[in-house]
Motif scaffolding. Structure first.
Motif, PDB file in Angstrom:
ATOM      1  N   GLN A   1      71.962  45.377  69.304  1.00  0.00           N
ATOM      2  CA  GLN A   1      72.492  44.196  70.002  1.00  0.00           C
ATOM      3  C   GLN A   1      71.381  43.493  70.782  1.00  0.00           C
ATOM      4  O   GLN A   1      71.285  42.261  70.791  1.00  0.00           O
ATOM      5  N   MET A   2      70.503  44.289  71.430  1.00  0.00           N
ATOM      6  CA  MET A   2      69.425  43.686  72.223  1.00  0.00           C
ATOM      7  C   MET A   2      68.440  42.931  71.351  1.00  0.00           C
ATOM      8  O   MET A   2      67.873  41.922  71.746  1.00  0.00           O
ATOM      9  N   LYS A   3      68.238  43.453  70.133  1.00  0.00           N
ATOM     10  CA  LYS A   3      67.303  42.789  69.215  1.00  0.00           C
ATOM     11  C   LYS A   3      67.995  41.679  68.416  1.00  0.00           C
ATOM     12  O   LYS A   3      67.367  41.026  67.586  1.00  0.00           O
ATOM     13  N   GLY A   4      69.287  41.509  68.663  1.00  0.00           N
ATOM     14  CA  GLY A   4      70.046  40.489  67.937  1.00  0.00           C
ATOM     15  C   GLY A   4      70.231  40.833  66.476  1.00  0.00           C
ATOM     16  O   GLY A   4      70.458  39.956  65.636  1.00  0.00           O
ATOM     17  N   GLU A   5      70.120  42.139  66.171  1.00  0.00           N
ATOM     18  CA  GLU A   5      70.274  42.565  64.761  1.00  0.00           C
ATOM     19  C   GLU A   5      71.717  43.004  64.509  1.00  0.00           C
ATOM     20  O   GLU A   5      72.370  43.526  65.415  1.00  0.00           O
ATOM     21  N   SER A   6      72.172  42.819  63.297  1.00  0.00           N
ATOM     22  CA  SER A   6      73.520  43.319  62.987  1.00  0.00           C
ATOM     23  C   SER A   6      73.389  44.783  62.547  1.00  0.00           C
ATOM     24  O   SER A   6      72.294  45.246  62.212  1.00  0.00           O
ATOM     25  N   TYR A   7      74.487  45.495  62.572  1.00  0.00           N
ATOM     26  CA  TYR A   7      74.456  46.885  62.108  1.00  0.00           C
ATOM     27  C   TYR A   7      75.656  47.141  61.204  1.00  0.00           C
ATOM     28  O   TYR A   7      76.650  46.426  61.257  1.00  0.00           O
ATOM     29  N   SER A   8      75.487  48.171  60.376  1.00  0.00           N
ATOM     30  CA  SER A   8      76.576  48.488  59.445  1.00  0.00           C
ATOM     31  C   SER A   8      77.474  49.560  60.048  1.00  0.00           C
ATOM     32  O   SER A   8      77.038  50.689  60.298  1.00  0.00           O
TER      33      SER A   8
END
Ligand code: KG4
Ligand code: ZN
Length: 342
Positions: free
Chosen positions: A232-239
């Motif tokens: 979330q901090m890196k603005g990345e999505s996760y599966s």
């Protein structure tokens, strides 16, 4: 005339969020198994609300018992003893079952047999496996407990290891909430993991140097939370599916490793699983494979007998009954009852 060998037990279970009653003959033959689940009700709050659970048990218990008797084609006069879970569990929830069991025992002059909830989970294995007899090793993994137990004889247990913090099921429930799957977490993680890659993320496997059979699941739970925060901090999505599958693998790996170590160390050729988490499909598959590799006979209850039910209490109560366990009308709910205590 009734055969002397047939002992019919009316069993009652109300330690958490299932109101359940069953009639079990000779500890292994289930004549009825009625479960009224409160899951839908507690889902609204994201977990079991003890006060609501107690109230719902009161509403349901008579109906559930009547159904269990009627499905078994019996009346209370055909019952030889009343078995009831009296701990561990939620005190208000346990009290409903205990009060009901005492009332029936008093009114119908039947013996009362209090049962430890974990002893019930272990005994679920006797129901579908007529050949299973102690001694064996049993892994009990539920929402409140994770115990590795040596079942030395009926009613005789040695706890080899236990969790130092969260129970396995509790970790499933907390991780499910964190990744947005909601309550109850175990079955949801089980399902979504089938679409995920268990090797996608490496979550920690906790081992205790001084206690090879103890467990700890708070580390893997925190690792999942940290992983999500990091994304979330890196603005990345996760599966969601990859997290679920990788978390599930980390838990299953540890449960299998410790169990097989115990089986080997104690020279046992029989191993069983029990408790809500024992219905997990990945755990069952991994245990089947590990036992086959180790040349050990594997036992597991059907999923419906893994999660809370009263048939397992009827199985446990039968062996307690044979051992002479009888409780008085002063039987109380014991929320922190220890396995093997009477
Ligand atoms: O034995 P149980 O019904 O109640 C207790 O005595 O605690 O266990 C309930 C726990 C919950 O934490 C639930 O999430 C977990 O068992 N559970 C599962 C599965 N089904 C239930 N965990 C993993 N996979 C499942 N399929
Ligand atoms: Zn349980």
């Amino acid at each position: 005339m009734k055969e002397l060998t047939n002992i019919n037990i009316l069993a009652i279970e109300s330690s958490c969020d299932e109101t359940a009653a069953a009639v079990v003959c000779n500890g292994r033959e289930v004549l009825s198994n009625v479960i009224s689940s409160q899951i839908a009700l507690h889902t609204l709050y994201g977990g079991v609300v003890p006060e609501i659970a107690s109230r719902k048990h009161i509403e349901k218990i008579n109906q559930v018992i009547e159904e269990a008797l009627s499905e078994a084609g019996m009346t209370l006069d055909d019952i030889d003893a009343i078995g009831v879970t009296y701990g561990p569990g939620l005190v208000g929830a346990l009290l409903v079952g205990v009060a009901e069991a005492k009332a029936i025992a008093y009114a119908k002059k039947k013996p009362l047999v209090g049962v430890h909830h974990i002893e019930g989970h272990i005994s679920a294995n006797y129901i579908e496996h007529p050949d299973l007899e102690p001694p064996f090793i049993c892994l009990v993994a539920s929402g409140g407990h994770t115990h590795l137990v040596c079942v030395k004889d009926y009613g005789q247990y040695e706890i080899l290891g236990r969790t130092r913090d969260d129970a396995a099921g509790e970790a499933f429930d907390k991780v499910a909430r964190a990744i947005g799957l909601g309550y109850p977490g175990g079955p949801k993680i089980d399902k979504v993991s089938k679409e995920g890659n268990p090797e996608a993320i490496s979550f920690p496997h906790a081992h205790m140097e001084d206690a090879p059979f103890d467990f700890s699941f708070s580390g893997v739970k925190s690792a999942v939370l940290n992983y999500i925060n990091g994304c979330q901090m890196k603005g990345e999505s996760y599966s969601q599916a990859d997290i679920a599958a990788s978390f599930q693998k980390a838990v299953v790996d540890v449960l299998v490793e410790h169990s097989m170590k115990a089986v080997e160390m104690y020279g046992m050729n029989r191993f069983a699983i029990a408790g809500g988490v024992a219905s997990n499909s990945a755990l069952r598959a991994a245990m089947v494979a590990a036992c086959e590799k180790q040349g050990v006979k594997f036992y597991s209850p059907s999923p419906i007998l893994c999660t809370d039910n009263a048939a397992m209490i009827g199985a446990a109560a039968y062996y307690e009954y044979l051992a002479g366990t009888r409780h008085g009308l002063d039987l109380n709910a014991v929320p922190n009852l220890k396995l093997g205590e009477r």
